[in-house]
Design a protein around this motif. Structure first.
Motif, PDB file in Angstrom:
ATOM      1  N   PRO A 136       0.827  -1.218   0.000  1.00 38.11           N
ATOM      2  CA  PRO A 136       0.000   0.000   0.000  1.00 38.11           C
ATOM      3  C   PRO A 136       0.857   1.261   0.000  1.00 38.11           C
ATOM      4  O   PRO A 136       1.915   1.300   0.625  1.00 38.11           O
ATOM      5  CB  PRO A 136      -0.805  -0.132   1.300  1.00 38.11           C
ATOM      6  CG  PRO A 136      -0.838  -1.602   1.572  1.00 38.11           C
ATOM      7  CD  PRO A 136       0.501  -2.106   1.121  1.00 38.11           C
ATOM      8  N   ASN A 137       0.361   2.303  -0.690  1.00 34.80           N
ATOM      9  CA  ASN A 137       1.137   3.531  -0.793  1.00 34.80           C
ATOM     10  C   ASN A 137       0.857   4.545   0.307  1.00 34.80           C
ATOM     11  O   ASN A 137       1.415   5.638   0.301  1.00 34.80           O
ATOM     12  CB  ASN A 137       0.917   4.189  -2.166  1.00 34.80           C
ATOM     13  CG  ASN A 137      -0.547   4.561  -2.418  1.00 34.80           C
ATOM     14  OD1 ASN A 137      -1.398   4.460  -1.539  1.00 34.80           O
ATOM     15  ND2 ASN A 137      -0.836   4.990  -3.636  1.00 34.80           N
ATOM     16  N   LEU A 182       1.281   0.936  -4.359  1.00 38.34           N
ATOM     17  CA  LEU A 182       0.009   1.020  -5.075  1.00 38.34           C
ATOM     18  C   LEU A 182      -1.104   1.394  -4.102  1.00 38.34           C
ATOM     19  O   LEU A 182      -0.980   1.200  -2.888  1.00 38.34           O
ATOM     20  CB  LEU A 182      -0.328  -0.336  -5.721  1.00 38.34           C
ATOM     21  CG  LEU A 182       0.671  -0.882  -6.742  1.00 38.34           C
ATOM     22  CD1 LEU A 182       0.405  -2.373  -6.970  1.00 38.34           C
ATOM     23  CD2 LEU A 182       0.563  -0.103  -8.052  1.00 38.34           C
ATOM     24  N   ASP A 183      -2.190   1.907  -4.637  1.00 37.62           N
ATOM     25  CA  ASP A 183      -3.368   2.153  -3.814  1.00 37.62           C
ATOM     26  C   ASP A 183      -3.835   0.829  -3.220  1.00 37.62           C
ATOM     27  O   ASP A 183      -3.972  -0.175  -3.938  1.00 37.62           O
ATOM     28  CB  ASP A 183      -4.480   2.770  -4.660  1.00 37.62           C
ATOM     29  CG  ASP A 183      -5.732   3.041  -3.860  1.00 37.62           C
ATOM     30  OD1 ASP A 183      -5.784   4.072  -3.179  1.00 37.62           O
ATOM     31  OD2 ASP A 183      -6.658   2.199  -3.912  1.00 37.62           O
ATOM     32  N   ALA A 185      -6.584  -0.449  -2.233  1.00 39.89           N
ATOM     33  CA  ALA A 185      -7.782  -1.090  -2.785  1.00 39.89           C
ATOM     34  C   ALA A 185      -7.534  -1.719  -4.151  1.00 39.89           C
ATOM     35  O   ALA A 185      -8.271  -2.615  -4.583  1.00 39.89           O
ATOM     36  CB  ALA A 185      -8.911  -0.064  -2.883  1.00 39.89           C
ATOM     37  N   GLN A 186      -6.486  -1.256  -4.834  1.00 41.12           N
ATOM     38  CA  GLN A 186      -6.205  -1.748  -6.192  1.00 41.12           C
ATOM     39  C   GLN A 186      -5.250  -2.944  -6.225  1.00 41.12           C
ATOM     40  O   GLN A 186      -5.112  -3.600  -7.257  1.00 41.12           O
ATOM     41  CB  GLN A 186      -5.617  -0.606  -7.034  1.00 41.12           C
ATOM     42  CG  GLN A 186      -6.561   0.570  -7.235  1.00 41.12           C
ATOM     43  CD  GLN A 186      -7.862   0.154  -7.888  1.00 41.12           C
ATOM     44  OE1 GLN A 186      -7.867  -0.561  -8.887  1.00 41.12           O
ATOM     45  NE2 GLN A 186      -8.979   0.600  -7.324  1.00 41.12           N
ATOM     46  N   ILE A 187      -4.586  -3.216  -5.115  1.00 41.82           N
ATOM     47  CA  ILE A 187      -3.556  -4.259  -5.124  1.00 41.82           C
ATOM     48  C   ILE A 187      -4.101  -5.633  -5.540  1.00 41.82           C
ATOM     49  O   ILE A 187      -3.455  -6.336  -6.318  1.00 41.82           O
ATOM     50  CB  ILE A 187      -2.832  -4.329  -3.760  1.00 41.82           C
ATOM     51  CG1 ILE A 187      -2.048  -3.026  -3.552  1.00 41.82           C
ATOM     52  CG2 ILE A 187      -1.877  -5.525  -3.707  1.00 41.82           C
ATOM     53  CD1 ILE A 187      -1.319  -2.948  -2.221  1.00 41.82           C
ATOM     54  N   LYS A 189      -6.280  -6.393  -7.655  1.00 41.28           N
ATOM     55  CA  LYS A 189      -6.434  -6.401  -9.112  1.00 41.28           C
ATOM     56  C   LYS A 189      -5.088  -6.459  -9.825  1.00 41.28           C
ATOM     57  O   LYS A 189      -5.025  -6.876 -10.986  1.00 41.28           O
ATOM     58  CB  LYS A 189      -7.205  -5.153  -9.552  1.00 41.28           C
ATOM     59  CG  LYS A 189      -8.611  -5.062  -8.972  1.00 41.28           C
ATOM     60  CD  LYS A 189      -9.282  -3.750  -9.337  1.00 41.28           C
ATOM     61  CE  LYS A 189     -10.647  -3.634  -8.678  1.00 41.28           C
ATOM     62  NZ  LYS A 189     -11.296  -2.322  -8.962  1.00 41.28           N
ATOM     63  N   GLN A 190      -4.025  -6.026  -9.134  1.00 41.08           N
ATOM     64  CA  GLN A 190      -2.680  -6.001  -9.729  1.00 41.08           C
ATOM     65  C   GLN A 190      -1.854  -7.232  -9.348  1.00 41.08           C
ATOM     66  O   GLN A 190      -0.723  -7.384  -9.815  1.00 41.08           O
ATOM     67  CB  GLN A 190      -1.940  -4.747  -9.261  1.00 41.08           C
ATOM     68  CG  GLN A 190      -2.621  -3.434  -9.594  1.00 41.08           C
ATOM     69  CD  GLN A 190      -2.690  -3.177 -11.078  1.00 41.08           C
ATOM     70  OE1 GLN A 190      -1.758  -3.461 -11.808  1.00 41.08           O
ATOM     71  NE2 GLN A 190      -3.821  -2.648 -11.541  1.00 41.08           N
ATOM     72  N   ILE A 199      -1.802  -7.277   1.239  1.00 47.60           N
ATOM     73  CA  ILE A 199      -3.188  -6.862   1.036  1.00 47.60           C
ATOM     74  C   ILE A 199      -3.912  -6.827   2.388  1.00 47.60           C
ATOM     75  O   ILE A 199      -3.858  -7.782   3.160  1.00 47.60           O
ATOM     76  CB  ILE A 199      -3.923  -7.824   0.077  1.00 47.60           C
ATOM     77  CG1 ILE A 199      -3.174  -7.920  -1.264  1.00 47.60           C
ATOM     78  CG2 ILE A 199      -5.356  -7.362  -0.144  1.00 47.60           C
ATOM     79  CD1 ILE A 199      -3.796  -8.899  -2.248  1.00 47.60           C
ATOM     80  N   PHE A 203      -9.816  -5.828   1.846  1.00 39.94           N
ATOM     81  CA  PHE A 203      -9.675  -5.901   0.391  1.00 39.94           C
ATOM     82  C   PHE A 203      -9.420  -7.332  -0.071  1.00 39.94           C
ATOM     83  O   PHE A 203      -9.843  -7.728  -1.158  1.00 39.94           O
ATOM     84  CB  PHE A 203      -8.555  -4.978  -0.077  1.00 39.94           C
ATOM     85  CG  PHE A 203      -8.810  -3.524   0.224  1.00 39.94           C
ATOM     86  CD1 PHE A 203     -10.017  -2.932  -0.111  1.00 39.94           C
ATOM     87  CD2 PHE A 203      -7.855  -2.746   0.858  1.00 39.94           C
ATOM     88  CE1 PHE A 203     -10.273  -1.593   0.163  1.00 39.94           C
ATOM     89  CE2 PHE A 203      -8.093  -1.421   1.146  1.00 39.94           C
ATOM     90  CZ  PHE A 203      -9.302  -0.839   0.801  1.00 39.94           C
ATOM     91  N   ALA A 207     -11.866  -9.641  -2.583  1.00 38.03           N
ATOM     92  CA  ALA A 207     -11.316 -10.277  -3.787  1.00 38.03           C
ATOM     93  C   ALA A 207     -11.414 -11.799  -3.729  1.00 38.03           C
ATOM     94  O   ALA A 207     -10.908 -12.489  -4.616  1.00 38.03           O
ATOM     95  CB  ALA A 207      -9.858  -9.862  -3.965  1.00 38.03           C
TER      96      ALA A 207
END
Length: 271
Positions: A136-137, A182-183, A185-187, A189-190, A199, A203, A207
């Motif tokens: 997380p960023n 990374l944001d 919430a987006q991790i 997805k990445q 993570i 979140f 997922a």
């Protein structure tokens, strides 16, 4: 005349609000009943179970459920609650600093463990040198991810940078991990584009990832991000809190957490 009526209305409203506080808003807490603030979700569910156990010991718990992270502390500081249950110490310390309050922790509760996940490797030991690692960023959760890696022995953080560590504060990184911020919430997805990533539990669950079953590393109850029961400093030694701790840290509540959440939430009072 209108001004007088308006003034009387305001004074009446202030009087009503002043009477809305907890019975224990000042002085020693009520030894028969506590008003406890929680956030909706796991904290609410667990404290409902705690209330069942506490009732057997003659202690009534009145739950007040919040949908944000600021109001439970604000309400506690202003005397509208006796105790709350939803936060870890780094958050509490920051709240006290920002709001000039004196709220203190009085008992460990649970950990919502951050996990390290990978679509490519079944063990962290399988990661190659130079592996791409997502984290997380934001400073709090970025540090949290680094603490997990350090506790497992994969990195070492500089001693003078331990309070809020960043990827630039590493003394040792033998795997030469390439950190990609990374944001949070987006991790998930990445994840397929990374070798591994940290993570947050919420979140991960969204997922379809299970912290217990799918992570290759999992935060332990030694984490500084364990949650606590929190009270005003003036009440930290009130005898009724021992009843509350006893109920929360009971075997009955522990088994409820383990069965209800399947490892996504960890009882943290036993290390």
């Amino acid at each position: 005349m209108k001004k007088l009526s308006f003034l009387l209305s305001v004074l009446l409203l202030v009087g009503i609000l002043a009477g809305c506080g907890s019975e224990g808003a000042s002085g020693e807490l009520n030894d028969k009943k506590l008003k406890i603030g929680v956030t909706s979700g796991p904290h609410e569910q667990i404290v409902e179970k705690v209330a069942e156990v506490a009732a057997k010991d003659g202690l009534e718990l009145e739950l007040v459920v919040f949908s944000d992270y600021i109001m439970p502390n604000t309400a506690l500081a202003e005397g509208e609650l006796d105790v709350n249950s939803y936060q870890h110490k780094p958050f509490l310390d920051k709240f006290n600093e920002d709001h000039k309050t004196n709220l203190v922790e009085v008992g460990k509760t649970i950990l919502n463990p951050m996990g390290i996940y990978s679509d490519k490797f079944d063990s962290f030991d399988d990661l190659p040198k130079g592996a791409k690692f997502g984290l997380p960023n934001d400073p709090t959760n970025g540090s949290r991810a680094l603490y997990i890696l350090e506790e497992a022995g994969y990195i070492k953080i500089k001693e003078d940078k331990r309070e809020i560590a960043s990827i630039y504060d590493l003394e040792e990184n033998p795997l030469e991990l390439e950190f990609i911020e990374l944001d949070a919430a987006q991790i998930p997805k990445q994840l397929s584009e990374l070798d591994a990533a940290a993570i947050n539990t919420n979140f991960a669950l969204e997922a379809g990832l299970s912290p217990k079953d799918d992570s290759i590393l999992l935060e332990t109850p030694k984490s500084p991000y364990v949650n606590f029961l929190v009270v005003r400093e003036e009440n930290k030694n009130d005898p009724v809190l021992e009843k509350l701790r006893k109920a929360y840290q009971s075997e009955e509540v522990k088994q409820f957490i383990l069965e209800e959440f399947g490892g996504s939430v960890i009882p943290s009072w036993e290390e």
